[in-house]
Design an enzyme around this catalytic site. Structure first.
Site, PDB file in Angstrom:
ATOM      1  N   SER A   1       0.837  -1.211   0.000  1.00  0.00           N
ATOM      2  CA  SER A   1       0.000   0.000   0.000  1.00  0.00           C
ATOM      3  C   SER A   1       0.867   1.255   0.000  1.00  0.00           C
ATOM      4  CB  SER A   1      -0.925  -0.007   1.220  1.00  0.00           C
ATOM      5  OG  SER A   1      -1.847  -1.071   1.163  1.00  0.00           O
ATOM      6  N   ASP A   2       1.946   1.233   0.773  1.00  0.00           N
ATOM      7  CA  ASP A   2       2.893   2.350   0.746  1.00  0.00           C
ATOM      8  C   ASP A   2       3.511   2.500  -0.634  1.00  0.00           C
ATOM      9  OD1 ASP A   2       2.776   3.441   3.298  1.00  0.00           O
ATOM     10  OD2 ASP A   2       4.268   2.075   4.111  1.00  0.00           O
TER      11      ASP A   2
END
Length: 417
Positions: free
Chosen positions: A179-180
């Site tokens: 997600s980062d």
């Protein structure tokens, strides 16, 4: 040869991963990226070890592998912008850059006087990108955002992991902080788009990037499968919800995947495995039939593959045009001859006096190749250089250092035990 973003100046107020991943990509493409870090400690990830890169004497340095993964190509300056004097310095720098990127909690930049509205007033052409867990609006906007939490909230873990009815079943996070990383990638695209639009309008703009938005955005086929059918996607482990056979199998000496995408490939798979008798059966002739009879088909394929080595099957499947590959460890993947031929690993000389390893940017330009001119910086390594170029006198820099507003580089301090 200059990079495709040569001449673009970036002030990087971000830390950890999503922001630094974006700015490392911008640096790879030729942008001049100045990374602002806290004096004394710097980006939190500098301490996220072991492992730490070895220094020139072979002993661990203060440079964590985690930090080295996301910060090459940048210049580091150490400024405490929680105090007014540090904020003044950052505003001075922001007045002469194209891009500012930050990933502090909602409201922090406004409290420091470093928010988009304030900086836009002194630099109307500024493209300002904010990365937060939940965005600049909505009921969750003040929450801290962490990749693990976002993977859970955004539905990713519900479709990652083994089926509940099998050993080890249950939701799993992705093995990398995806997600980062994806938010960093989307932020890069957004910044490039805003820079292009600026050619028409002459103005910058504020980009609001949310980890949760990003995670929802790249649910891709899983999200649309639900919206179209109303059926909540389930976990399939290493299998595929829409294709069969498209999963991992065990050969006699190791794990591999077979990824059949059409009926022709299925027919070829059956010939290679000696399963011609099932290739034309009505229940297996089409992908929909194979999905309906998944368990029976997988059992027969697994039995066949277990009779031979992974090397044998991979060679024969490649010759037959059936997509397949080994399940490699990280070490095996980085040592793969194709990966090496493509130049995906290399080293850079670090200011501490030793070489630090790197994984290359996968972008390959025909005329403007990605160049790696700077290693990941030591904390505060370029403070004097950047501030002098910004017009601060030696006396002013010395005064800021004496008051603790800016820090100095310490390249060889051993890692605390």
């Amino acid at each position: 040869m200059k990079g495709v973003l040569s001449g673009i100046r970036v002030l990087d107020l971000s830390r950890i991963l999503a922001g630094p991943w974006c700015t490392q990509l911008l640096a790879d493409l030729g942008a001049d990226v100045v990374k602002v870090e806290r004096p004394g400690s710097g980006d939190d990830t500098r301490a996220w070890g072991p492992p730490f890169a070895p220094g020139p004497d072979g002993a661990p340095s203060r440079e964590s592998a985690y930090f080295l993964a996301a910060n090459r190509g940048k210049r580091s300056i150490a400024i405490d912008f929680s105090v007014a004097a540090g904020q003044d310095v950052v505003r001075k720098l922001a007045a002469n850059v194209d891009v500012v990127i930050e990933n502090f909690k909602f409201g922090d930049m406004r409290r420091y006087g470093l928010d988009y509205s304030t900086l836009h007033a002194v630099n109307p052409k500024l493209v300002y990108c904010s990365i937060t867990g939940f965005g600049q609006s909505g009921p969750y906007r003040e929450r801290a955002g962490y990749d693990f939490v976002i993977q859970a909230m955004g539905g990713l873990m519900s479709v990652t992991g083994e089926r509940d009815d099998l050993p080890g079943g249950g939701p799993q996070k992705c093995g990398v902080p995806i997600s980062d990383l994806m938010t960093g990638m989307y932020a890069t695209v957004a910044i490039l788009g805003a820079l292009n639009e600026r050619h028409v309008s002459g103005l910058g703009q504020h980009i609001d990037m949310s980890l949760l938005d990003t995670q929802i955005g790249w649910l891709a086929n899983h999200g649309l499968n639900y919206l179209v059918s109303g059926d909540n996607p389930r976990r399939w482990g290493n299998a595929h919800p829409n294709l069969c056979p498209y999963q991992s199998f065990d050969a006699s000496n190791g794990a591999m995947i077979v990824a059949v995408g059409n009926d022709r490939q299925f027919q070829s798979l059956c010939r290679v495995l000696g399963l011609d008798q099932i290739a034309s059966l009505p229940e297996f002739a089409s992908n929909s039939g194979r999905l309906a009879n998944r368990e029976l088909l997988v059992q027969q394929i697994q039995r066949a593959l277990a009779s031979g080595t992974r090397e044998r099957w991979l060679a024969e499947l490649e010759a037959a045009g059936v997509p397949a590959g080994p399940i490699n460890s990280v070490a095996q993947a980085l040592a793969d001859p194709h990966v090496l031929e493509r130049g995906m690993t290399f080293s850079l000389p670090h200011a501490m006096g030793s070489e630090v390893p790197q994984i290359a940017n996968p972008i390959k330009f025909s005329r403007s190749p990605v160049q790696y001119d700077r290693p990941p910086p030591a904390l505060g390594e370029h403070t004097d250089e950047v501030l002098t170029a910004a017009g601060l006198s030696d006396a002013a820099i010395a005064g800021l250092r004496e008051s603790g507003v800016i820090g100095a580089s310490n390249l060889r301090t051993p890692v605390p035990s």
